[in-house]
Design a protein around this motif. Sequence first.
Motif, short mmCIF file in Angstrom:
data_model
loop_
_atom_site.label_atom_id
_atom_site.label_comp_id
_atom_site.label_asym_id
_atom_site.label_seq_id
_atom_site.Cartn_x
_atom_site.Cartn_y
_atom_site.Cartn_z
N GLY A 176 0.82 -1.22 -0.67
CA GLY A 176 -0.37 -0.27 -0.27
C GLY A 176 0.50 1.47 0.21
N ARG A 177 0.00 2.89 -0.04
CA ARG A 177 0.68 3.89 0.20
C ARG A 177 -0.18 4.33 0.90
NH1 ARG A 177 1.32 5.43 -6.55
NH2 ARG A 177 -1.50 4.70 -6.01
N LEU A 178 0.54 5.99 1.29
CA LEU A 178 -0.04 6.87 2.05
C LEU A 178 -0.62 7.72 0.92
CD1 LEU A 178 -1.04 7.16 5.17
CD2 LEU A 178 1.20 9.14 4.70
N ARG A 179 -1.30 8.30 1.01
CA ARG A 179 -2.34 9.23 -0.05
C ARG A 179 -2.54 10.52 0.60
NH1 ARG A 179 -2.46 7.90 -5.44
NH2 ARG A 179 -4.43 9.23 -5.20
N ALA A 180 -2.57 11.33 -0.29
CA ALA A 180 -2.87 12.44 0.42
C ALA A 180 -4.54 12.42 1.76
CB ALA A 180 -3.69 13.40 -0.57
N LEU A 181 -4.24 13.72 1.88
CA LEU A 181 -5.25 13.82 3.53
C LEU A 181 -5.16 12.19 4.08
CD1 LEU A 181 -8.31 14.69 0.87
CD2 LEU A 181 -6.32 16.56 2.18
N ARG A 182 -4.01 11.76 4.27
CA ARG A 182 -3.67 11.02 5.09
C ARG A 182 -4.84 9.73 5.22
NH1 ARG A 182 -1.49 13.40 10.58
NH2 ARG A 182 -0.76 12.26 10.49
N ARG A 183 -4.76 9.08 3.66
CA ARG A 183 -5.91 8.63 3.28
C ARG A 183 -4.52 7.00 3.06
NH1 ARG A 183 -10.28 11.14 -0.02
NH2 ARG A 183 -10.02 12.10 0.49
N GLN A 184 -5.17 6.07 3.11
CA GLN A 184 -4.22 5.23 2.47
C GLN A 184 -5.03 4.28 0.95
OE1 GLN A 184 -2.46 1.81 4.41
NE2 GLN A 184 -1.70 3.05 6.56
N GLU A 185 -4.20 3.84 0.19
CA GLU A 185 -4.46 3.07 -0.71
C GLU A 185 -3.91 1.70 -1.33
OE1 GLU A 185 -4.58 2.60 -5.92
OE2 GLU A 185 -4.25 5.19 -4.76
N PRO A 186 -4.27 0.63 -0.12
CA PRO A 186 -3.58 0.07 -0.85
C PRO A 186 -3.14 -1.05 -1.76
CG PRO A 186 -5.41 -1.14 1.21
CD PRO A 186 -5.35 0.31 0.41
N ARG A 187 -2.06 -0.44 -2.30
CA ARG A 187 -1.73 -1.12 -3.75
C ARG A 187 -2.58 -2.46 -4.33
NH1 ARG A 187 3.91 1.97 -5.34
NH2 ARG A 187 2.09 2.73 -7.12
N ARG A 188 -2.04 -3.52 -3.55
CA ARG A 188 -2.55 -4.60 -4.38
C ARG A 188 -3.29 -5.36 -2.79
NH1 ARG A 188 -1.16 -4.44 -9.16
NH2 ARG A 188 0.72 -4.06 -9.70
N ARG A 189 -4.50 -5.68 -3.35
CA ARG A 189 -5.81 -5.92 -2.33
C ARG A 189 -6.33 -7.56 -3.07
NH1 ARG A 189 -5.93 -2.53 -5.06
NH2 ARG A 189 -8.05 -1.48 -6.12
N TYR A 190 -6.74 -8.58 -2.25
CA TYR A 190 -7.95 -9.66 -2.84
C TYR A 190 -8.77 -9.76 -1.22
CZ TYR A 190 -3.63 -10.14 -5.42
OH TYR A 190 -1.99 -10.26 -5.53
N VAL A 191 -10.11 -8.85 -2.68
CA VAL A 191 -11.25 -9.78 -1.94
C VAL A 191 -12.00 -10.86 -2.68
CG1 VAL A 191 -10.84 -7.69 -0.68
CG2 VAL A 191 -11.89 -7.43 -2.39
N PRO A 192 -13.16 -11.15 -2.47
CA PRO A 192 -14.14 -11.59 -3.45
C PRO A 192 -14.73 -11.14 -4.11
CG PRO A 192 -14.25 -12.68 -1.10
CD PRO A 192 -13.09 -11.57 -1.11
N THR A 193 -14.63 -11.07 -5.66
CA THR A 193 -15.25 -10.63 -5.92
C THR A 193 -16.72 -9.70 -6.39
OG1 THR A 193 -14.19 -11.54 -8.36
CG2 THR A 193 -15.69 -10.25 -8.92
N ALA A 194 -17.45 -10.77 -5.49
CA ALA A 194 -18.50 -10.45 -4.75
C ALA A 194 -19.16 -10.32 -4.41
CB ALA A 194 -19.66 -11.67 -4.86
N LEU A 195 -18.08 -9.05 -3.41
CA LEU A 195 -17.68 -8.68 -2.45
C LEU A 195 -17.35 -7.06 -2.83
CD1 LEU A 195 -16.52 -10.28 0.32
CD2 LEU A 195 -18.77 -9.15 0.05
N ALA A 196 -16.27 -7.03 -4.29
CA ALA A 196 -15.82 -5.38 -4.31
C ALA A 196 -16.91 -4.84 -5.54
CB ALA A 196 -15.18 -6.43 -5.39
N ARG A 197 -17.96 -4.38 -4.59
CA ARG A 197 -18.59 -3.03 -5.27
C ARG A 197 -18.10 -1.93 -4.52
NH1 ARG A 197 -21.77 -7.44 -3.27
NH2 ARG A 197 -22.34 -6.44 -1.33
N ASP A 198 -18.57 -0.87 -5.12
CA ASP A 198 -18.67 0.53 -4.83
C ASP A 198 -19.11 0.70 -2.80
OD1 ASP A 198 -17.46 3.52 -5.25
OD2 ASP A 198 -19.49 3.61 -5.54
#
Length: 85
Positions: free
Chosen positions: A31-53
């Motif tokens: 992952g990496r730290l983003r602006a406004l103290r948010r993180q964005e995991p660069r690589r993550r794995y979750v089931p496709t059925a749970l990958a909803r906005d």
Amino acid sequence: MVMEVEAADADVTGYESIMKDGVAVGYVTSGRLRALRRQEPRRRYVPTALARDGERFVIDILGETCAATIRLEALHDPKGLRLRA
């Protein structure tokens, strides 16, 4: 797809569990730290059925329980359409 993590000071180091309703459903590899103290995991794995906005998860980062939310759109403005200072 982006996973936005609400973490004050803790950076993901890799292989943190991604939890949904108390059950491990995936993991973060980097992952990496983003602006406004948010993180964005660069690589993550979750089931496709749970990958909803807007889908919410929890990630334990260095002993700190952090809320995480799936975002289908990028957190930045790749086309430069937003107002700039």
